[in-house]
Design a protein around this motif. Structure first.
Motif, PDB file in Angstrom:
ATOM      1  N   ASN A 498       0.808  -1.223   0.000  1.00  0.00           N
ATOM      2  CA  ASN A 498       0.000   0.000   0.000  1.00  0.00           C
ATOM      3  C   ASN A 498       0.843   1.275   0.000  1.00  0.00           C
ATOM      4  N   LEU A 499       2.148   1.125   0.187  1.00  0.00           N
ATOM      5  CA  LEU A 499       3.024   2.297   0.133  1.00  0.00           C
ATOM      6  C   LEU A 499       3.299   2.722  -1.301  1.00  0.00           C
ATOM      7  N   PHE A 500       2.986   1.866  -2.248  1.00  0.00           N
ATOM      8  CA  PHE A 500       3.329   2.147  -3.643  1.00  0.00           C
ATOM      9  C   PHE A 500       2.093   2.302  -4.524  1.00  0.00           C
ATOM     10  N   LEU A 501       0.975   2.663  -3.895  1.00  0.00           N
ATOM     11  CA  LEU A 501      -0.234   2.951  -4.649  1.00  0.00           C
ATOM     12  C   LEU A 501      -0.066   4.253  -5.439  1.00  0.00           C
ATOM     13  N   PHE A 502      -0.840   4.415  -6.490  1.00  0.00           N
ATOM     14  CA  PHE A 502      -0.859   5.697  -7.186  1.00  0.00           C
ATOM     15  C   PHE A 502      -1.348   6.766  -6.215  1.00  0.00           C
ATOM     16  N   GLU A 505      -4.990   6.940  -5.294  1.00  0.00           N
ATOM     17  CA  GLU A 505      -5.387   5.744  -4.552  1.00  0.00           C
ATOM     18  C   GLU A 505      -4.861   5.794  -3.114  1.00  0.00           C
ATOM     19  N   PHE A 506      -3.623   6.303  -2.961  1.00  0.00           N
ATOM     20  CA  PHE A 506      -3.041   6.400  -1.619  1.00  0.00           C
ATOM     21  C   PHE A 506      -3.809   7.403  -0.770  1.00  0.00           C
ATOM     22  N   GLU A 507      -4.219   8.512  -1.380  1.00  0.00           N
ATOM     23  CA  GLU A 507      -4.996   9.505  -0.638  1.00  0.00           C
ATOM     24  C   GLU A 507      -6.320   8.912  -0.167  1.00  0.00           C
ATOM     25  N   LEU A 514      -6.816   3.467   6.254  1.00  0.00           N
ATOM     26  CA  LEU A 514      -5.685   3.736   7.143  1.00  0.00           C
ATOM     27  C   LEU A 514      -6.147   4.318   8.474  1.00  0.00           C
ATOM     28  N   GLN A 515      -7.078   5.241   8.442  1.00  0.00           N
ATOM     29  CA  GLN A 515      -7.607   5.817   9.681  1.00  0.00           C
ATOM     30  C   GLN A 515      -8.201   4.733  10.575  1.00  0.00           C
TER      31      GLN A 515
END
Length: 576
Positions: A498-502, A505-507, A514-515
């Protein structure tokens, strides 16, 4: 004898301290009650003046005795030594006896409540020191001195056992707590020493030299065993004019000790040496002035103004490894004040203790990887600050610091010991750029995208914990001491993919899933502590690596069990 000693101490308290003590809460009490309380508070202040090098004014302001003090009568942070003092004081008019066991037990519980951030149990005087106490306790290099001060005789075995049990319990992960007993005899000894602080000693130097202008200075090599003998005889009195006494085996002092034990023959080359001020220096006849190989010097009024950590470490190491210490030599500088101007001693002391110190992190500049990362960060519009300077950079979308990157990457590694080091001793992660743990964190495989995403997650966790801490005093200790453990667990459940999402997508992931992960990890960490360590102080739990490991598995088990329960199909009515 006790009565005479008590009279001397009373006179000292009356002369220096009683007028400075706040007694406004005793206005409506009887004169006898007020006098006894004032003596007890003054004695607590005198304890800090004697043991913690506090001024009379500082010691008076440290008094927190009163209603709901929970057995704690003085709280003082000795900044130069990085020591938090917690004092219980009892004035015993007879000069004999000791505090009652119930009072000592109350003091012990009060100490635990302070360490556990349970400030709702205390009076306003202690609450007023809350911010400073929290700041101290969040610094993992702080030492905590528990002091029982009383104007009586030797402490009985039962009270001694109670206090020793507290120290042993809190030091399961290393030396953090220290016990000081300040009875009438110790108080009177301190009073006697205050009148005579002069140390006179003959010192032998090899390969010595002399600089006579403008002020007389002798220099050369001294055998470390001779410094150990000085330490054993005089202890902290050697450092009467220094800004710091010996602070125990800190990171730096651990390094001094390691060199003594492993490479004593090259200690001279790896240590900065010791500077000593002397009221007067006389060279003895031995060797004359032509033979520079060995010289004996009679030094009056010795005060070590630079090198306290070196001398203290040598002295403590000598007790267990005298043979190793005997092999080491130390560079020594002796400065005579006999013909110096009045302010010269102060100037030398300040100058030798305020020169810029090279820290472990400064050697990171030797690793070209960070300059490469700096350029790659710049392409993303982000400034990467890896060299130490005087600026404090904001935690925004334009700045990333080495500290942030190191903490995030260390907590993101599968081995939880790195998260423990990141909380306990961050400098250890930079100790040697050629080997782990540094090379596990910073290596050619680490990318700017990975670092930045992990730093962003780390900031989110810190913000969440800060919010909880402000709004819930009961959970403040978990937020403060458990922040690196919680960050490690968040990374565990986030997963590297999940650290390498676009970016978009990461936002979306950050705002939603994540929250939820952060909230769940925090809640389950608190639950795991209550299950595994219900009677332990939170501070103590998060100082222990083994407890880190137990908690990690427990949090994983709790969350996994919850997921399995959610995935079970619900039985419909009428179905078998």
């Amino acid at each position: 004898m006790a009565k005479l000693q008590l009279t001397h101490i009373k006179n000292k308290l009356s002369e220096k301290l009683t007028d400075l003590i706040d007694m406004s809460d005793y206005v409506k009490k009887s004169e006898e009650e007020r006098k006894k309380a004032c003596l007890s508070r003054s004695y607590a202040a005198y304890t800090l003046v004697s043991l913690a090098s506090a001024t009379e004014e500082e010691a008076a302001k440290a008094i927190v005795d009163g209603y709901r003090d929970n057995g704690i009568d003085a709280i003082y942070y000795e900044e130069q030594e990085n020591i938090l003092w917690l004092v219980q004081s009892k004035w015993i008019e007879s000069g004999n006896g000791e505090p009652e066991t119930g009072e000592v037990s109350k003091f012990i519980q009060g100490v635990k409540d302070v360490i556990g951030f349970k400030f709702n149990k205390f009076n306003q005087k202690i609450k007023d020191k809350q911010v400073q106490i929290e700041k101290c306790l969040n610094n993992y290099t702080v030492k905590i001195k528990i002091c029982l001060a009383y104007s009586g005789s030797k402490l009985g075995q039962h009270n001694q056992n109670l206090l020793s049990e507290l120290i042993d319990e809190e030091n399961t992960s290393g030396e953090l707590f220290f016990l000081e007993i300040f009875s009438l005899s110790e108080a009177h000894n301190a009073l006697s020493k205050s009148f005579d602080k002069s140390i006179n000693q003959e010192i032998r130097l090899t390969n010595w030299g002399l600089n006579e202008e403008p002020y007389q200075t002798w220099y050369g090599q001294i055998n470390a065993e001779e410094l150990a003998a000085l330490w054993i005889q005089y202890k902290e009195s050697l450092f009467s004019n220094n800004i710091r006494s010996f602070v125990g085996l800190t990171d730096v002092n651990d390094g001094i000790q390691a060199t003594l034990l492993n490479n004593p023959e090259i200690f001279l080359y790896l240590n900065n040496g010791v500077t000593v001020l002397c009221r007067r220096i006389q060279k003895t006849a031995k060797g004359g002035y032509s033979d520079k190989s060995v010289g004996d010097f009679y030094c009056e009024g010795i005060s070590i103004i630079n090198g306290a950590q070196t001398v203290g470490t040598i002295g403590t190491t000598y007790a267990s490894n005298p043979e190793k210490v005997k092999e080491a030599k130390v560079f020594l500088k002796l400065i005579s004040l006999e013909n110096c101007p009045p302010d010269f001693a102060l100037k030398v002391t300040k100058s030798t203790n305020t020169q810029n110190k090279v820290e472990n992190r400064d050697f990171i500049s030797l690793d070209n990887l960070h300059e490469k990362l700096k350029k790659e960060f710049a392409l993303e519009g982000i400034s990467y600050h890896y060299k130490r300077d005087e600026h404090k950079y904001p935690s925004d979308d334009k700045n990333c610091t080495l500290d942030e990157a190191t903490i995030a990457l260390a907590c993101g590694l599968e081995e939880i010991r790195y998260a423990h080091i990141a909380k306990d001793k961050l400098g250890k992660l930079w100790e040697d750029v050629s080997k782990p743990p540094y090379t596990e964190i910073f290596n050619p495989n680490v990318s700017v995208q990975k670092i930045w995403r992990m730093v962003q997650i780390s900031r989110m966790v810190d913000n969440k914990l800060s919010h909880i801490s402000i709004n819930n005093d009961e959970l403040k200790a978990n937020c403060t001491f458990g922040n690196r453990f919680i960050l490690h667990m968040v990374f565990h459940f986030v997963g590297m993919q999940n650290l390498f999402l676009f970016q978009n997508e990461f936002e979306k992931y950050s705002n939603d899933e994540l929250q939820s992960i952060i909230d769940q990890v925090f809640a389950k960490t608190v639950e795991a502590i209550n299950i595994e360590y219900p009677n332990k102080i939170v501070y103590q739990v998060f100082r222990n690596l083994e407890k880190y490991k137990v908690l990690k598995q427990k949090v994983i088990d709790i969350i996994q069990q919850k997921l399995e329960e959610q995935e079970k199909p619900e039985n419909k009515e009428g179905e078998e």
